[in-house]
Design a protein around this motif. Structure first.
Motif, PDB file in Angstrom:
ATOM      1  N   GLY A  61       0.782  -1.235   0.000  1.00  0.00           N
ATOM      2  CA  GLY A  61       0.000   0.000   0.000  1.00  0.00           C
ATOM      3  C   GLY A  61       0.811   1.280   0.000  1.00  0.00           C
ATOM      4  N   VAL A  62       2.126   1.158  -0.060  1.00  0.00           N
ATOM      5  CA  VAL A  62       2.996   2.340  -0.076  1.00  0.00           C
ATOM      6  C   VAL A  62       2.996   2.936  -1.478  1.00  0.00           C
ATOM      7  CG1 VAL A  62       5.404   3.096   0.117  1.00  0.00           C
ATOM      8  CG2 VAL A  62       4.437   1.533   1.822  1.00  0.00           C
ATOM      9  N   THR A  63       2.778   4.242  -1.556  1.00  0.00           N
ATOM     10  CA  THR A  63       2.813   4.932  -2.848  1.00  0.00           C
ATOM     11  C   THR A  63       4.026   5.849  -2.974  1.00  0.00           C
ATOM     12  OG1 THR A  63       1.433   6.721  -1.995  1.00  0.00           O
ATOM     13  CG2 THR A  63       0.301   4.886  -3.084  1.00  0.00           C
ATOM     14  N   GLY A  64       4.740   6.014  -1.881  1.00  0.00           N
ATOM     15  CA  GLY A  64       5.904   6.878  -1.901  1.00  0.00           C
ATOM     16  C   GLY A  64       6.464   7.078  -0.513  1.00  0.00           C
ATOM     17  N   MET A  65       7.303   8.097  -0.402  1.00  0.00           N
ATOM     18  CA  MET A  65       7.954   8.390   0.863  1.00  0.00           C
ATOM     19  C   MET A  65       8.004   9.890   1.066  1.00  0.00           C
ATOM     20  SD  MET A  65      11.713   7.128   2.009  1.00  0.00           S
ATOM     21  CE  MET A  65      12.435   7.598   3.575  1.00  0.00           C
ATOM     22  N   THR A 102       9.049   9.007   6.188  1.00  0.00           N
ATOM     23  CA  THR A 102       7.985   8.049   6.468  1.00  0.00           C
ATOM     24  C   THR A 102       7.293   7.681   5.169  1.00  0.00           C
ATOM     25  OG1 THR A 102       6.113   7.589   7.939  1.00  0.00           O
ATOM     26  CG2 THR A 102       6.174   9.772   6.937  1.00  0.00           C
ATOM     27  N   TYR A 103       6.679   6.518   5.164  1.00  0.00           N
ATOM     28  CA  TYR A 103       5.969   6.095   3.960  1.00  0.00           C
ATOM     29  C   TYR A 103       4.752   6.968   3.700  1.00  0.00           C
ATOM     30  CZ  TYR A 103       8.528   1.657   3.787  1.00  0.00           C
ATOM     31  OH  TYR A 103       9.497   0.699   3.683  1.00  0.00           O
ATOM     32  N   MET A 104       4.452   7.146   2.420  1.00  0.00           N
ATOM     33  CA  MET A 104       3.206   7.787   1.999  1.00  0.00           C
ATOM     34  C   MET A 104       2.293   6.654   1.538  1.00  0.00           C
ATOM     35  SD  MET A 104       1.494  10.651   1.489  1.00  0.00           S
ATOM     36  CE  MET A 104       2.487  12.101   1.096  1.00  0.00           C
ATOM     37  N   THR A 105       1.118   6.617   2.132  1.00  0.00           N
ATOM     38  CA  THR A 105       0.083   5.670   1.722  1.00  0.00           C
ATOM     39  C   THR A 105      -1.116   6.491   1.277  1.00  0.00           C
ATOM     40  OG1 THR A 105      -0.899   5.579   3.919  1.00  0.00           O
ATOM     41  CG2 THR A 105       0.838   3.955   3.435  1.00  0.00           C
ATOM     42  N   LEU A 163       9.503   0.690  -0.544  1.00  0.00           N
ATOM     43  CA  LEU A 163       9.605   1.728  -1.569  1.00  0.00           C
ATOM     44  C   LEU A 163      10.301   1.139  -2.785  1.00  0.00           C
ATOM     45  CD1 LEU A 163       9.047   4.830  -1.861  1.00  0.00           C
ATOM     46  CD2 LEU A 163      11.453   5.153  -1.308  1.00  0.00           C
ATOM     47  N   GLU A 164       9.829   1.498  -3.968  1.00  0.00           N
ATOM     48  CA  GLU A 164      10.447   0.982  -5.190  1.00  0.00           C
ATOM     49  C   GLU A 164      10.365   2.017  -6.300  1.00  0.00           C
ATOM     50  OE1 GLU A 164       6.638  -1.755  -6.567  1.00  0.00           O
ATOM     51  OE2 GLU A 164       8.317  -2.699  -5.554  1.00  0.00           O
TER      52      GLU A 164
END
Length: 143
Positions: free
Chosen positions: A5-9, A128-131, A39-40
């Motif tokens: 569910g991570v879309t970014g950071m 931190t992760y962006m969801t 993250l990818e």
């Protein structure tokens, strides 16, 4: 989209460093305690201005992400968003050596927001992760 569910950071940077990323110095290198495994490439990096402003000022695509020792980070030269002196000072302040690894991200098509977005949630120095949930929460602050 990244894993889980991570879309970014959300990446905390000084305003001047963000400005350099926006002006043809697209490689960001930061020390983190935990490398962001979810993250990818293809995710987004959201730039959070450090120093109390509590805003997201810009974003860009993550073209690549890696772990590299400080000595290898130097090879990015003028593409690195930090000068050699700033990298030396940052490593020294952080108690790191040439062998310590940094999170290195190359940013594609960075874009400054016309109107920075308020972000009152605490952002740790590692970022931190962006969801989707985090993103909509930040959007809600800016209505």
């Amino acid at each position: 989209m990244g894993k889980n569910g991570v879309t970014g950071m959300i990446v905390p940077l000084e305003g001047e460093t963000i400005n350099r990323v926006l002006h043809h110095r697209p490689v960001i290198a930061i020390f983190v305690d935990d490398f962001p495994s979810d993250l990818e490439p293809g995710d987004r990096a959201f730039f959070y201005v450090t120093g109390g402003a509590r805003i997201l000022d810009a974003e860009g695509g993550v073209a690549s992400i890696s772990r590299e020792p400080v000595r290898d980070v130097r090879k990015y030269g003028n593409d690195l968003s930090l000068s050699t002196q700033e990298l030396d000072e940052y490593a020294g302040r952080s108690g790191k050596t040439e062998d310590d690894e940094m999170l290195v991200m190359k940013i594609d098509a960075p874009t400054k927001y016309i109107k920075p977005m308020k972000c009152t949630r605490p952002i740790p120095r590692d970022g931190t992760y962006m969801t989707a949930e985090t993103y909509f929460s930040i959007l809600g602050e800016n209505q």
